[in-house]
Design an enzyme around this catalytic site. Structure first.
Site, PDB file in Angstrom:
ATOM      1  N   TYR A  39      47.541  38.920  34.644  1.00  0.00           N
ATOM      2  CA  TYR A  39      47.504  39.489  33.297  1.00  0.00           C
ATOM      3  C   TYR A  39      46.298  39.122  32.429  1.00  0.00           C
ATOM      4  O   TYR A  39      45.682  40.017  31.861  1.00  0.00           O
ATOM      5  CB  TYR A  39      48.820  39.182  32.570  1.00  0.00           C
ATOM      6  CG  TYR A  39      49.050  40.088  31.381  1.00  0.00           C
ATOM      7  CD1 TYR A  39      49.315  41.435  31.564  1.00  0.00           C
ATOM      8  CD2 TYR A  39      48.981  39.599  30.095  1.00  0.00           C
ATOM      9  CE1 TYR A  39      49.523  42.278  30.487  1.00  0.00           C
ATOM     10  CE2 TYR A  39      49.200  40.432  29.009  1.00  0.00           C
ATOM     11  CZ  TYR A  39      49.464  41.772  29.212  1.00  0.00           C
ATOM     12  OH  TYR A  39      49.662  42.600  28.147  1.00  0.00           O
ATOM     13  N   GLU A  86      37.553  48.381  24.337  1.00  0.00           N
ATOM     14  CA  GLU A  86      36.228  48.178  23.754  1.00  0.00           C
ATOM     15  C   GLU A  86      35.256  47.636  24.799  1.00  0.00           C
ATOM     16  O   GLU A  86      34.094  48.042  24.836  1.00  0.00           O
ATOM     17  CB  GLU A  86      36.304  47.200  22.566  1.00  0.00           C
ATOM     18  CG  GLU A  86      37.190  47.667  21.444  1.00  0.00           C
ATOM     19  CD  GLU A  86      38.648  47.222  21.572  1.00  0.00           C
ATOM     20  OE1 GLU A  86      39.306  47.098  20.532  1.00  0.00           O
ATOM     21  OE2 GLU A  86      39.131  46.989  22.711  1.00  0.00           O
ATOM     22  N   CYS A  94      40.399  42.670  19.680  1.00  0.00           N
ATOM     23  CA  CYS A  94      40.738  41.250  19.839  1.00  0.00           C
ATOM     24  C   CYS A  94      39.505  40.411  19.502  1.00  0.00           C
ATOM     25  O   CYS A  94      38.406  40.940  19.309  1.00  0.00           O
ATOM     26  CB  CYS A  94      41.208  40.978  21.267  1.00  0.00           C
ATOM     27  SG  CYS A  94      39.893  41.022  22.508  1.00  0.00           S
TER      28      CYS A  94
END
Length: 131
Positions: A50, A57, A88
């Site tokens: 993960y 982006e 983020c």
């Protein structure tokens, strides 16, 4: 400016459909307008390990750099849900690498733009290349 935002929105909306998000089910699209007037779009890609996936982006910036361009003029990120889908922390720093502090970052959902910031708003004290 509205034409640019419309073009960015359509590119981000279209690429968002290609997101690979089997774990979170959270599909994100991003589109970057360069100084040359080119739009580079990318989607998020999740993998089984993960934390090793990458953001929309990052995909869009990678496409921009691979095409030989280096200067971001505007960004639009589209996600879904009740909150704003802002970049983020890592993507804020990546954007700062190729965009000036005053570059607009538009945050949208499928209905349209919900908020606009600048790179400087999102990353007020980021690392930047010294002049």
């Amino acid at each position: 400016m509205t034409d640019e935002i419309d073009r960015l929105f359509e590119a981000a909306r279209a690429v968002r459909a290609n997101a690979h998000a089997p774990y979170s089910k959270f599909h994100v699209g991003a589109a970057i307008l360069t100084d040359a007037g080119t739009i580079h779009a990318g989607c998020n890609v999740e993998i089984a390990s993960y934390p090793e996936g990458w953001c929309a982006e990052t995909t869009a910036l990678g496409k921009m750099v691979a095409s030989g361009e280096r200067t971001v003029r505007a960004v639009l990120v589209i996600g879904d849900g009740p909150g704003l889908t802002t970049p983020c922390g890592g993507c804020r720093q990546r954007l700062a690498e190729f965009a000036g502090r005053d570059v607009p970052v538009h945050i949208a959902d499928p209905g349209g733009v919900r908020a606009s910031f600048t790179v400087g708003d999102l990353l007020p004290h980021g690392f930047v290349l010294a002049d």
